[in-house]
Write a protein that holds these residues in place. Structure first.
Motif, PDB file in Angstrom:
ATOM      1  N   LEU A  87      25.019  35.693  13.674  1.00 12.65           N
ATOM      2  CA  LEU A  87      25.940  34.597  13.923  1.00 12.65           C
ATOM      3  C   LEU A  87      26.956  35.033  14.972  1.00 12.65           C
ATOM      4  O   LEU A  87      27.500  36.134  14.895  1.00 12.65           O
ATOM      5  N   SER A  88      27.205  34.162  15.938  1.00  6.40           N
ATOM      6  CA  SER A  88      28.102  34.534  17.023  1.00  6.40           C
ATOM      7  C   SER A  88      29.352  33.667  17.090  1.00  6.40           C
ATOM      8  O   SER A  88      30.407  34.122  17.503  1.00  6.40           O
ATOM      9  N   GLU A  89      29.232  32.414  16.665  1.00  5.06           N
ATOM     10  CA  GLU A  89      30.380  31.507  16.754  1.00  5.06           C
ATOM     11  C   GLU A  89      30.107  30.290  15.887  1.00  5.06           C
ATOM     12  O   GLU A  89      28.956  29.896  15.680  1.00  5.06           O
ATOM     13  N   PHE A  90      31.165  29.672  15.395  1.00  5.85           N
ATOM     14  CA  PHE A  90      31.030  28.412  14.665  1.00  5.85           C
ATOM     15  C   PHE A  90      32.317  27.614  14.805  1.00  5.85           C
ATOM     16  O   PHE A  90      33.396  28.173  14.997  1.00  5.85           O
ATOM     17  N   VAL A  91      32.189  26.303  14.750  1.00  4.89           N
ATOM     18  CA  VAL A  91      33.347  25.395  14.737  1.00  4.89           C
ATOM     19  C   VAL A  91      33.029  24.270  13.758  1.00  4.89           C
ATOM     20  O   VAL A  91      31.984  23.628  13.867  1.00  4.89           O
ATOM     21  N   LEU A 122      37.180  35.291   6.523  1.00  2.81           N
ATOM     22  CA  LEU A 122      38.228  34.985   7.500  1.00  2.81           C
ATOM     23  C   LEU A 122      39.200  34.008   6.855  1.00  2.81           C
ATOM     24  O   LEU A 122      38.796  32.982   6.298  1.00  2.81           O
ATOM     25  N   THR A 123      40.492  34.322   6.960  1.00  3.73           N
ATOM     26  CA  THR A 123      41.504  33.517   6.283  1.00  3.73           C
ATOM     27  C   THR A 123      42.435  32.847   7.281  1.00  3.73           C
ATOM     28  O   THR A 123      42.196  32.883   8.490  1.00  3.73           O
ATOM     29  N   ALA A 124      43.526  32.269   6.782  1.00  2.00           N
ATOM     30  CA  ALA A 124      44.415  31.443   7.591  1.00  2.00           C
ATOM     31  C   ALA A 124      44.895  32.170   8.846  1.00  2.00           C
ATOM     32  O   ALA A 124      45.047  33.389   8.865  1.00  2.00           O
ATOM     33  N   VAL A 125      45.153  31.399   9.887  1.00  2.00           N
ATOM     34  CA  VAL A 125      45.445  31.920  11.213  1.00  2.00           C
ATOM     35  C   VAL A 125      46.835  32.538  11.285  1.00  2.00           C
ATOM     36  O   VAL A 125      47.836  31.853  11.099  1.00  2.00           O
ATOM     37  N   ILE A 151      41.292  27.625   9.040  1.00  5.61           N
ATOM     38  CA  ILE A 151      40.409  28.044  10.132  1.00  5.61           C
ATOM     39  C   ILE A 151      39.489  26.890  10.500  1.00  5.61           C
ATOM     40  O   ILE A 151      38.869  26.273   9.633  1.00  5.61           O
ATOM     41  N   GLY A 152      39.391  26.608  11.790  1.00  7.69           N
ATOM     42  CA  GLY A 152      38.469  25.577  12.244  1.00  7.69           C
ATOM     43  C   GLY A 152      37.229  26.140  12.892  1.00  7.69           C
ATOM     44  O   GLY A 152      36.207  25.469  13.011  1.00  7.69           O
ATOM     45  N   GLY A 153      37.286  27.398  13.331  1.00  6.49           N
ATOM     46  CA  GLY A 153      36.135  28.035  13.973  1.00  6.49           C
ATOM     47  C   GLY A 153      36.485  29.469  14.310  1.00  6.49           C
ATOM     48  O   GLY A 153      37.653  29.877  14.248  1.00  6.49           O
ATOM     49  N   ALA A 154      35.477  30.255  14.657  1.00  9.69           N
ATOM     50  CA  ALA A 154      35.708  31.660  14.980  1.00  9.69           C
ATOM     51  C   ALA A 154      34.584  32.169  15.877  1.00  9.69           C
ATOM     52  O   ALA A 154      33.487  31.604  15.922  1.00  9.69           O
ATOM     53  N   SER A 155      34.875  33.265  16.600  1.00  7.37           N
ATOM     54  CA  SER A 155      33.925  33.873  17.534  1.00  7.37           C
ATOM     55  C   SER A 155      33.915  35.384  17.332  1.00  7.37           C
ATOM     56  O   SER A 155      34.973  35.999  17.165  1.00  7.37           O
ATOM     57  N   TRP A 198      35.786  39.409  14.355  1.00  2.00           N
ATOM     58  CA  TRP A 198      35.981  37.988  14.650  1.00  2.00           C
ATOM     59  C   TRP A 198      37.386  37.682  15.165  1.00  2.00           C
ATOM     60  O   TRP A 198      38.360  38.289  14.734  1.00  2.00           O
ATOM     61  N   TYR A 199      37.446  36.722  16.086  1.00  2.00           N
ATOM     62  CA  TYR A 199      38.693  36.090  16.513  1.00  2.00           C
ATOM     63  C   TYR A 199      38.632  34.625  16.089  1.00  2.00           C
ATOM     64  O   TYR A 199      37.590  33.970  16.227  1.00  2.00           O
ATOM     65  N   ILE A 200      39.726  34.109  15.596  1.00  2.00           N
ATOM     66  CA  ILE A 200      39.796  32.696  15.255  1.00  2.00           C
ATOM     67  C   ILE A 200      39.811  31.874  16.540  1.00  2.00           C
ATOM     68  O   ILE A 200      40.519  32.207  17.494  1.00  2.00           O
ATOM     69  N   ASN A 201      39.027  30.788  16.589  1.00  2.00           N
ATOM     70  CA  ASN A 201      38.998  29.935  17.778  1.00  2.00           C
ATOM     71  C   ASN A 201      40.256  29.084  17.879  1.00  2.00           C
ATOM     72  O   ASN A 201      40.833  28.685  16.858  1.00  2.00           O
ATOM     73  N   THR A 202      40.646  28.815  19.117  1.00  2.00           N
ATOM     74  CA  THR A 202      41.761  27.906  19.336  1.00  2.00           C
ATOM     75  C   THR A 202      41.409  26.532  18.775  1.00  2.00           C
ATOM     76  O   THR A 202      40.269  26.074  18.871  1.00  2.00           O
TER      77      THR A 202
END
Length: 704
Positions: free
Chosen positions: A221-225, A348-351, A358-362, A376-380
């Motif tokens: 897995l690489s990214e999700f939104v 992954l928890t709250a930003v 969290i709405g997405g991460a990469s 992982w980084y949380i997506n904007t």
């Protein structure tokens, strides 16, 4: 038995055993000294009544004329006869091969006098077979029942050679033909680079089947939104694995985690597909399909369940059933309720303590998989944003994952020259390698964005001439690609995984074809005597009279408006390539280095220069907005940056050992401008006090 019709003339095979053109090679790597044509027929048979004709098809030549005539001989025990190897006899453009019986014409005859694509003259008794290659030239004509076009098999190069597979197959379809390896795979003495869908060259032998495509490496897995600002119209999941690999057996399961929503239930099942040239596959955008609460993403293959299955019947956070063959990857996004259930050890928890869900991460870097939250980084949250704030990643479906500049250089160690070099190398290495030409994205795709004319998006800009050219397509470009670090100095010219420098767009530039040829593989330097002028065009307020480049037989001196750009490209190459292996592909990498010793700069070495001149050019021509925009464009594809564009002050530290306290990074590019009485912010030649305060506070913008 079959017939071919050219105009009103019907030509029918009269032989009881079909004879066909079975293989050809008209163009290959290096000098074309292994050209050949092969036929297939009955074993040990005299076919001296047959002739192979090569018919001109390029619109710039005499279309329809007979360029070459090859009398056929006796086949061997396998039914094969070939011409033997020829050296630069056949042309590389559009042409048609005809196998005829009872030829009565001559080389040079024009068989299509009105150039309408219909043969007016047929000086033979019967036409047995035909095949043509078209290179994409406007107005070119072929005369065969089958024409192999660039990209007919997914490879965008013009076809240099091809084989019928299986041997002798003739259904009058392009699917009868498999492209031969351009690097002469299959011919003794040549290493080749045969990869599906290509096959080996096999002159005077049975045509082999193409190699079986390798089983793709395990993807992750690489990214999700699943949640974003406003209406969730761009929900997606992404995986990363081998390039152009089929992952259709994989499924992404989205498993419910909210305690009040039947945790453990499979909410969504997403079927994966074939990755692109960067190794990424992303689902189509979904609208309000994925739930916004706590959920786990599982990447599996051999899935035998269905949406709605409850994998945790007693809601204890442990999966009771696993309806799949393999679980390859997993990650959980928790919306802040610590009682919700996670079906992954990576949670992954709250930003940033803000409490926002969290709405997405990469994953960053894209290939990192240590089963840790730090992968992982949380997506904007704003999907439309092109700028990643500190601590966030951009939303990049089917593209390399990216973070902001501040985070990108977070591990840069400025304690000394060696420490800085090592840390920066580790930051910029392992980028995504795209093919030189071919497929969904290649270096043409990247460069025509990176070198886009800032004043006209329909144009691209030439590095050595400074003029804009209309963006072209295959066969219609009046520019080419320049390797600022010549490919002959260390890495050669092919698309193999070990040749990352060949396709690295941080040093590739679009160039005027003739200027590129004049530069050749000359090192960069100051032209002192016997110099020829490389004039530039006054374009976008730069170049023109008094801003020429110069060259002789020893060095190439880039014009003053872009010599810093060239220098920073070469400095990047020295830093980026230090040997070792690519962390995610395992490919061996070359060690490139800069020198002032001209005896080291040759095709048997990996050196380039001149080092001292390039360092001087870096100071003379500071980073400008165009160069920064180019850095961003390449980063968007490759996933790595040129640190000397972002931090020009690091050049002195790494290459000259000058690592003492420096003025702020954003101050450095402007200093030479002030010293030369140029302009700084808002066209002023004075040092605005507010601007200076901003600089000293590490703020790099002009005050309003």
């Amino acid at each position: 038995m079959r017939s071919l019709i050219f105009g009103a003339v019907a030509l029918c095979c009269l032989n009881t055993f079909a004879q066909v053109i079975n293989e050809f090679s008209a163009s290959h790597t290096g000098t074309d000294d292994h050209e050949y044509v092969e036929i297939f027929g009955a074993a040990n048979t005299d076919y001296s009544n047959l002739t192979i004709l090569v018919i001109e098809g390029d619109s710039t030549s005499t279309v329809g004329s007979i360029d070459l005539v090859f009398p056929v001989g006796t086949t061997d025990a396998d039914g094969i006869w070939y011409t033997g190897f020829m050296n630069s006899v056949m042309e590389n453009g559009t042409q048609t091969w005809l196998l005829v019986d009872g030829f009565s014409g001559n080389q040079g005859d024009d068989l299509d006098s009105d150039n309408d694509g219909i043969l007016d003259t047929t000086p033979w008794t019967s036409l047995l077979d035909s095949v043509a290659v078209k290179d994409g030239g406007a107005g070119d004509i072929t005369f065969g029942d089958v024409t192999l076009l660039p990209n007919y098999d997914g490879i965008s190069f013009s076809v240099g050679g091809a084989s019928r597979i299986p041997n002798g197959t003739d259904t009058n379809a392009v699917s009868d033909w498999v492209r031969n390896d351009f690097d002469l795979g299959g011919i003794p003495g040549f290493p080749g680079s045969t990869t599906p869908p290509e096959t080996d060259n096999s002159p005077n032998a049975i045509n082999p089947n193409p190699p079986t495509p390798p089983t793709p490496v395990t993807a992750h897995l690489s990214e999700f939104v699943f949640d974003q600002l406003g209406t969730d119209t761009q929900e997606f999941v992404e995986i990363w694995g081998d390039k152009s690999a089929n992952y259709s057996s994989y499924r992404v399961l989205i498993v419910e985690g909210d305690l009040g929503e039947n945790p453990g239930q499979i909410d969504q099942v997403i079927s994966c597909g074939t990755t692109n040239n960067g190794g990424f596959w992303a689902s189509s955008f979904a609208t309000e399909t994925f739930e916004n609460g706590t959920c786990s993403f599982l990447l599996v293959d051999g899935f035998s369940g269905m949406v709605g299955d409850d994998l945790d019947t007693n809601d204890d956070g442990v999966l009771d059933s696993t309806p799949w063959s393999n679980l390859y990857d997993d990650v959980c996004a928790r919306d802040g309720d610590q009682t919700d259930l996670a079906y992954s050890s990576t949670v992954l928890t709250a930003v940033m303590g803000s409490g926002d869900p969290i709405g997405g991460a990469s994953r960053f870097p894209y290939g990192l998989d240590t089963d840790a939250n730090s992968d992982w980084y949380i997506n904007t949250y704003d999907f439309s944003s092109n700028t990643a704030l500190h601590g966030f990643a951009l939303n990049t479906p089917a593209r390399v994952n990216r973070i902001g500049v501040e985070d990108y250089y977070a591990l840069a160690d400025e304690s000394g020259s060696s420490a800085l070099r090592t840390s920066l190398h580790n930051i910029i290495k392992d980028h995504v390698k795209f093919p030189y030409t071919g497929g969904d994205t290649d270096t043409w795709t990247i460069l025509e964005q990176a070198d886009q004319d800032p004043s006209n998006s329909a144009n691209v800009w030439m590095i050595y001439k400074n003029d804009g050219r209309i963006k072209g397509t295959s066969g219609a470009r009046n520019y080419n690609r320049e390797h600022t670090w010549p490919k002959s100095y260390g890495f050669g010219g092919d698309d193999s995984p070990t040749k990352s420098p060949y396709t690295d767009c941080h040093h590739l530039r679009l160039s005027d074809i003739n200027a590129n040829s004049r530069r050749g593989n000359l090192p960069y330097g100051t032209c002192m005597s016997g110099c020829s002028e490389e004039t530039t065009v006054n374009h976008n307020g730069m170049g023109g009279s008094g801003h020429s480049g110069y060259y002789n037989g020893s060095v190439y001196e880039t014009w003053d408006g872009r010599r810093g750009d060239v220098a920073r490209s070469i400095l990047y190459m020295d830093l980026r390539y230090e040997g070792g292996t690519h962390a995610y592909t395992g490919a061996t990498e070359i060690d490139l280095y800069l020198t002032d010793n001209t005896s080291e700069i040759n095709t048997s070495n990996t050196a380039m220069g001149l080092r001292s001149v390039l360092l001087q050019w870096h100071l003379e021509d500071p980073v400008d907005a165009n160069e920064r925009a180019r850095n961003e464009a390449v980063y968007a594809f490759q996933g790595n940056r040129n640190p000397f564009v972002d931090h020009p002050e690091w050049v002195a530290c790494i290459f000259e050992g000058s690592c003492s306290a420096q003025l702020p990074a954003c101050f450095m590019p402007t200093l030479p401008i002030w010293l030369n009485a140029g302009t700084d912010c808002n066209g002023s030649t004075s040092i605005n006090v507010a601007y200076l305060i901003n600089l000293l506070n590490l703020t790099c913008g002009c005050p309003r």
